[in-house]
Design a protein around this motif. Structure first.
Motif, PDB file in Angstrom:
ATOM      1  N   LEU A 129       0.850  -1.188   0.000  1.00  0.00           N
ATOM      2  CA  LEU A 129       0.000   0.000   0.000  1.00  0.00           C
ATOM      3  C   LEU A 129       0.889   1.243   0.000  1.00  0.00           C
ATOM      4  O   LEU A 129       1.710   1.427   0.902  1.00  0.00           O
ATOM      5  N   VAL A 130       0.725   2.090  -1.021  1.00  0.00           N
ATOM      6  CA  VAL A 130       1.472   3.332  -1.142  1.00  0.00           C
ATOM      7  C   VAL A 130       0.562   4.480  -0.729  1.00  0.00           C
ATOM      8  O   VAL A 130      -0.544   4.626  -1.261  1.00  0.00           O
ATOM      9  N   LEU A 131       1.033   5.306   0.206  1.00  0.00           N
ATOM     10  CA  LEU A 131       0.256   6.443   0.692  1.00  0.00           C
ATOM     11  C   LEU A 131       0.994   7.739   0.366  1.00  0.00           C
ATOM     12  O   LEU A 131       2.219   7.814   0.492  1.00  0.00           O
ATOM     13  N   ASP A 132       0.252   8.763  -0.022  1.00  0.00           N
ATOM     14  CA  ASP A 132       0.869  10.062  -0.235  1.00  0.00           C
ATOM     15  C   ASP A 132      -0.067  11.148   0.275  1.00  0.00           C
ATOM     16  O   ASP A 132      -1.282  11.076   0.066  1.00  0.00           O
ATOM     17  N   ARG A 133       0.519  12.148   0.907  1.00  0.00           N
ATOM     18  CA  ARG A 133      -0.276  13.248   1.461  1.00  0.00           C
ATOM     19  C   ARG A 133      -0.964  14.046   0.366  1.00  0.00           C
ATOM     20  O   ARG A 133      -1.977  14.701   0.600  1.00  0.00           O
ATOM     21  N   ALA A 134      -0.421  13.999  -0.868  1.00  0.00           N
ATOM     22  CA  ALA A 134      -0.999  14.744  -1.985  1.00  0.00           C
ATOM     23  C   ALA A 134      -1.236  13.793  -3.166  1.00  0.00           C
ATOM     24  O   ALA A 134      -2.274  13.159  -3.256  1.00  0.00           O
ATOM     25  N   TYR A 135      -0.255  13.689  -4.041  1.00  0.00           N
ATOM     26  CA  TYR A 135      -0.391  12.842  -5.227  1.00  0.00           C
ATOM     27  C   TYR A 135       1.002  12.419  -5.679  1.00  0.00           C
ATOM     28  O   TYR A 135       2.017  12.879  -5.137  1.00  0.00           O
ATOM     29  N   VAL A 136       1.063  11.544  -6.667  1.00  0.00           N
ATOM     30  CA  VAL A 136       2.347  11.018  -7.116  1.00  0.00           C
ATOM     31  C   VAL A 136       3.270  12.152  -7.571  1.00  0.00           C
ATOM     32  O   VAL A 136       2.862  13.061  -8.283  1.00  0.00           O
ATOM     33  N   ALA A 137       4.511  12.121  -7.082  1.00  0.00           N
ATOM     34  CA  ALA A 137       5.555  13.089  -7.445  1.00  0.00           C
ATOM     35  C   ALA A 137       5.218  14.516  -7.026  1.00  0.00           C
ATOM     36  O   ALA A 137       5.709  15.462  -7.627  1.00  0.00           O
ATOM     37  N   VAL A 163      -0.032  10.672   6.295  1.00  0.00           N
ATOM     38  CA  VAL A 163       0.387   9.851   7.433  1.00  0.00           C
ATOM     39  C   VAL A 163       0.753  10.790   8.574  1.00  0.00           C
ATOM     40  O   VAL A 163       1.661  11.618   8.453  1.00  0.00           O
ATOM     41  N   ARG A 164       0.025  10.684   9.669  1.00  0.00           N
ATOM     42  CA  ARG A 164       0.234  11.572  10.804  1.00  0.00           C
ATOM     43  C   ARG A 164       1.381  11.114  11.698  1.00  0.00           C
ATOM     44  O   ARG A 164       2.108  11.940  12.262  1.00  0.00           O
ATOM     45  N   SER A 165       1.541   9.803  11.836  1.00  0.00           N
ATOM     46  CA  SER A 165       2.582   9.289  12.723  1.00  0.00           C
ATOM     47  C   SER A 165       2.824   7.816  12.434  1.00  0.00           C
ATOM     48  O   SER A 165       2.002   7.143  11.788  1.00  0.00           O
ATOM     49  N   LEU A 166       3.961   7.337  12.907  1.00  0.00           N
ATOM     50  CA  LEU A 166       4.243   5.909  12.880  1.00  0.00           C
ATOM     51  C   LEU A 166       3.614   5.280  14.121  1.00  0.00           C
ATOM     52  O   LEU A 166       3.676   5.847  15.215  1.00  0.00           O
ATOM     53  N   ARG A 167       3.049   4.102  13.966  1.00  0.00           N
ATOM     54  CA  ARG A 167       2.478   3.390  15.112  1.00  0.00           C
ATOM     55  C   ARG A 167       3.548   2.471  15.679  1.00  0.00           C
ATOM     56  O   ARG A 167       4.160   1.685  14.952  1.00  0.00           O
ATOM     57  N   ILE A 168       3.775   2.595  16.992  1.00  0.00           N
ATOM     58  CA  ILE A 168       4.848   1.846  17.638  1.00  0.00           C
ATOM     59  C   ILE A 168       4.278   1.049  18.803  1.00  0.00           C
ATOM     60  O   ILE A 168       3.461   1.543  19.591  1.00  0.00           O
ATOM     61  N   ASP A 169       4.708  -0.213  18.883  1.00  0.00           N
ATOM     62  CA  ASP A 169       4.283  -1.088  19.974  1.00  0.00           C
ATOM     63  C   ASP A 169       5.483  -1.929  20.401  1.00  0.00           C
ATOM     64  O   ASP A 169       6.073  -2.638  19.579  1.00  0.00           O
ATOM     65  N   GLY A 170       5.839  -1.830  21.680  1.00  0.00           N
ATOM     66  CA  GLY A 170       6.960  -2.610  22.182  1.00  0.00           C
ATOM     67  C   GLY A 170       8.282  -2.263  21.530  1.00  0.00           C
ATOM     68  O   GLY A 170       9.148  -3.123  21.369  1.00  0.00           O
ATOM     69  N   GLY A 171       8.434  -1.001  21.150  1.00  0.00           N
ATOM     70  CA  GLY A 171       9.672  -0.572  20.530  1.00  0.00           C
ATOM     71  C   GLY A 171       9.779  -0.891  19.057  1.00  0.00           C
ATOM     72  O   GLY A 171      10.822  -0.633  18.446  1.00  0.00           O
ATOM     73  N   CYS A 172       8.728  -1.443  18.469  1.00  0.00           N
ATOM     74  CA  CYS A 172       8.729  -1.787  17.042  1.00  0.00           C
ATOM     75  C   CYS A 172       7.660  -0.998  16.303  1.00  0.00           C
ATOM     76  O   CYS A 172       6.574  -0.732  16.851  1.00  0.00           O
ATOM     77  N   VAL A 173       7.951  -0.623  15.066  1.00  0.00           N
ATOM     78  CA  VAL A 173       6.953   0.017  14.211  1.00  0.00           C
ATOM     79  C   VAL A 173       5.980  -1.055  13.727  1.00  0.00           C
ATOM     80  O   VAL A 173       6.394  -2.073  13.157  1.00  0.00           O
ATOM     81  N   VAL A 174       4.699  -0.838  13.953  1.00  0.00           N
ATOM     82  CA  VAL A 174       3.690  -1.839  13.603  1.00  0.00           C
ATOM     83  C   VAL A 174       2.657  -1.289  12.617  1.00  0.00           C
ATOM     84  O   VAL A 174       1.653  -1.938  12.329  1.00  0.00           O
ATOM     85  N   GLY A 175       2.890  -0.080  12.110  1.00  0.00           N
ATOM     86  CA  GLY A 175       1.949   0.488  11.165  1.00  0.00           C
ATOM     87  C   GLY A 175       2.040   1.998  11.167  1.00  0.00           C
ATOM     88  O   GLY A 175       3.016   2.584  11.652  1.00  0.00           O
TER      89      GLY A 175
END
Length: 310
Positions: A32-40, A173-185
């Protein structure tokens, strides 16, 4: 419940789209590719797109050489016409750096680059309309040129989607989701997304995401602007790409009737949201003055538009 993916890629520029394509090509699962605006929409869309081998760091030269081969095989690899234009490329340096230039060219040739040092007289034969009194020697790469960053990103993303990847524009993407010191989403405007692998390819916007996760990313943003010029005279106008550190500028053709002109440095800021939409009059005048010294015909060129970015 949170949406899930095997790999989330933040940013749909050249890097993010390329990663998505190559992962999809290898069957890496749900991408899954996410972008705050559009490609490039970020640096890829405002890039000057020089494709050149002249670097001082050997691994970077090797990477550039592999990239040149990729551009030359674009049709075979992606099934789309390439945006790469082979114009040839010059690297001009002050007389005081001529010995270093020759050493660099020797290193590049040893790595397989088609490059050589040309004298002022040879350079004048190749570019008779340029002013070269201050030039002792230059590096010349006949195989190099430029490509279009937005087209490159768009081609990679389209091919990734053909192989099963998903793309969501306008999804910040507002933030990285972290659980137990690992990025999980990631946490997005539209809600959370779970993924065991998150690739941050957001360029200047990456720093903020990492800082929120407690990781001080050593990344600094620098504002740049380039000018798209009409070529008032074909005689003497830049037919090849050139980086000229004597004057602190670079230029190249832009299609058949225009030229692109940029500079080496710009003001630095930590906030990529603050980019100015147009180049300032001071910046435009300074670039044109320096470019017209090297390529006198550009003194009569008109500014079609400016491009700004980080």
């Amino acid at each position: 419940m949170a949406e899930t993916a095997d790999v989330v890629i933040v940013g749909a520029g050249v890097m993010g789209a390329s990663i998505a394509f190559h992962l999809a090509e290898r069957g890496a699962g749900r991408i899954l590719v996410l972008d705050r605006a559009y490609v490039a929409a970020g640096a890829s869309g405002s890039s000057s797109g020089l494709v050149r081998m002249h670097y001082t760091y050997p691994p970077e030269v090797q990477l550039a050489l592999l990239s040149l081969a990729y551009f030359n095989q674009w049709q075979e690899r992606l099934g789309r016409p390439t945006s790469f234009r082979r114009t040839g490329f010059f690297r001009i340096v002050p007389v005081s750096q001529a010995a270093r230039l020759r050493a660099n060219v020797g290193m590049q040739k040893a790595l397989g680059v088609n490059t050589r040092v040309v004298s002022r007289e040879e350079l004048r034969e190749l570019e008779p309309g340029w002013r070269l009194d201050d030039v002792e020697a230059a590096a010349y790469e006949p195989d190099s040129g430029y490509a279009d960053g937005a087209t490159v990103a768009g081609d990679f993303l389209a091919c990734a989607r053909e192989r099963g990847a998903s793309y969501r524009l306008g999804c910040r993407v507002r933030s990285l989701r972290i659980d137990g010191g690992c990025v999980v989403g990631v946490e997005t405007d539209a809600g959370p997304i779970d993924a065991p692998v998150v690739v941050v390819a957001a360029g200047a916007w990456s720093r903020r995401l990492f800082e929120q996760a407690g990781i001080p990313l050593p990344l600094e943003c620098e504002h740049h602007d380039v000018l798209i010029l009409t070529r008032a005279s074909v005689d003497g106008a830049p037919n090849r790409a050139c980086i000229d550190s004597s004057l602190g500028i670079y230029f190249r053709p832009e299609g058949q009737v225009q030229a692109l002109l940029g500079g080496f440095e710009g003001p630095r800021s930590l906030d990529p949201e603050s980019v100015e939409p147009e180049a300032s009059e001071i910046s435009i005048e300074a670039k044109l003055r320096r470019a017209a010294y090297r390529v006198p015909s550009l003194a009569e060129a008109g500014v079609v538009r400016t491009v700004t970015g980080y």
